[in-house]
Design a protein around this motif. Structure first.
Motif, short mmCIF file in Angstrom:
data_model
loop_
_atom_site.label_atom_id
_atom_site.label_comp_id
_atom_site.label_asym_id
_atom_site.label_seq_id
_atom_site.Cartn_x
_atom_site.Cartn_y
_atom_site.Cartn_z
N HIS A 99 36.05 45.32 43.23
CA HIS A 99 34.88 44.31 42.22
C HIS A 99 35.23 42.92 42.30
O HIS A 99 35.26 42.30 41.38
CB HIS A 99 35.45 44.93 40.96
CG HIS A 99 35.45 46.38 40.91
ND1 HIS A 99 34.37 47.20 40.92
CD2 HIS A 99 36.52 47.40 40.25
CE1 HIS A 99 34.63 48.48 40.84
NE2 HIS A 99 35.87 48.84 40.30
N GLY A 100 35.27 42.27 43.72
CA GLY A 100 35.71 41.12 43.78
C GLY A 100 36.83 40.55 43.58
O GLY A 100 36.85 39.16 43.35
N LYS A 101 37.77 41.24 43.12
CA LYS A 101 39.03 41.02 42.91
C LYS A 101 40.27 41.26 43.87
O LYS A 101 40.23 42.57 44.37
CB LYS A 101 39.69 41.33 41.52
CG LYS A 101 38.77 41.15 40.47
CD LYS A 101 38.75 39.72 40.00
CE LYS A 101 37.97 39.15 38.64
NZ LYS A 101 38.25 37.96 37.84
N SER A 102 40.97 40.25 44.22
CA SER A 102 42.13 40.77 45.30
C SER A 102 43.46 40.36 44.88
O SER A 102 43.76 39.27 44.29
CB SER A 102 41.91 40.07 46.47
OG SER A 102 42.78 40.30 47.70
N ARG A 118 43.15 43.92 34.43
CA ARG A 118 44.19 43.12 35.19
C ARG A 118 45.49 43.52 34.99
O ARG A 118 45.89 44.11 34.02
CB ARG A 118 44.04 41.67 35.06
CG ARG A 118 44.44 41.29 33.58
CD ARG A 118 43.86 39.77 33.35
NE ARG A 118 44.42 39.29 32.02
CZ ARG A 118 45.20 38.29 32.00
NH1 ARG A 118 45.91 37.77 33.01
NH2 ARG A 118 45.55 37.97 30.71
N PRO A 168 41.08 44.85 47.94
CA PRO A 168 40.38 44.22 47.07
C PRO A 168 39.30 45.20 46.48
O PRO A 168 38.85 46.24 47.25
CB PRO A 168 39.68 42.93 48.08
CG PRO A 168 40.17 43.00 49.17
CD PRO A 168 41.20 44.44 49.43
N GLY A 175 43.34 45.29 43.53
CA GLY A 175 42.37 44.64 42.48
C GLY A 175 43.15 43.39 41.97
O GLY A 175 43.66 42.72 42.65
N ASP A 176 42.80 43.22 40.63
CA ASP A 176 43.08 41.93 40.07
C ASP A 176 44.53 42.01 39.68
O ASP A 176 44.87 42.25 38.37
CB ASP A 176 42.12 42.07 38.85
CG ASP A 176 42.45 40.62 37.92
OD1 ASP A 176 42.89 39.77 38.62
OD2 ASP A 176 41.68 40.47 36.91
N ASP A 235 42.20 47.97 38.91
CA ASP A 235 40.65 48.34 39.53
C ASP A 235 39.74 48.44 37.90
O ASP A 235 38.62 48.13 38.46
CB ASP A 235 40.38 49.56 39.80
CG ASP A 235 40.85 50.88 39.25
OD1 ASP A 235 41.81 50.68 38.27
OD2 ASP A 235 40.67 51.77 39.69
#
Length: 190
Positions: free
Chosen positions: A14-17, A56, A12, A34-35, A53
């Motif tokens: 920047h708050g995205k997994s 998306r 994960p 990330g996203d 990162d």
């Protein structure tokens, strides 16, 4: 969505997994950052890197990203306020060792072995970027076209047997991913 896979690095940021559909296959050695969103029955093969990162990455249903491929994106920048996400549609074939960066691949598109698709380029549905080709920034491949070369240029429209062959390739990878999923589980990879 399932987020834990044996032998797969999931990071994960920047708050995205990464979000992986439970029916998708992600092979050991792959790195997802990330996203990232991976759709139903999609397959990410051995040693792929999907790094979302700065924007998306979306992988559609039944699409496959073959061994050693790198998928990335670009952040917003002057002239590109939304950045360059990498959006891959349904039933897409991406060959081994491809580099797919901030582009759009429409449903049933094909990226050949070792090919490169760059920011803001688009591969139309049922279109094929030939092995080793480089589709430069902002180039648009219309549906059903074959492009080849470095830089890639339009060669011809694909005949129906070639398009049908790509569809068979998608079905093969969906089935093969099921076999590999069982083999990976049996190997007890952690």
């Amino acid at each position: 969505m399932k987020n834990s896979r044996p032998g797969v690095t999931i990071i994960p940021i920047h708050g995205k997994s990464p979000q992986i559909h439970e029916s998708a296959f992600v092979a050991p050695g792959s790195v997802l950052v990330g996203d990232v969103e991976i759709g139903a029955e999609a397959s990410i093969w051995y040693n792929c890197v999907l790094r979302a990162d700065v924007s998306r990455i979306v992988i559609g249903e039944r699409s496959n990203i073959q061994d050693g491929t790198v998928v990335h994106c670009d952040p917003e920048r002057p002239g590109s306020p939304d950045g360059s996400p990498c959006i891959i549609g349904d039933d897409v074939l991406i060959g081994h060792m491809a580099m797919v960066h901030g582009c759009i691949i429409e449903d049933r598109g094909f990226v050949g072995l070792g090919a490169i698709a760059m920011n803001n380029s688009r591969i139309g549905s049922d279109a094929m970027l030939a092995a080793g080709a480089m589709l430069t920034e902002n180039k648009i491949m219309e549906p059903g076209q074959l492009w080849a070369g470095r830089p890639a240029k339009f060669l011809r429209d694909l005949p129906e047997p070639a398009i049908a062959g790509m569809r068979l390739g998608v079905a093969h990878y969906v089935e093969n991913a099921r076999h590999h999923s069982v083999a990976v589980d049996a190997a007890d990879i952690s």
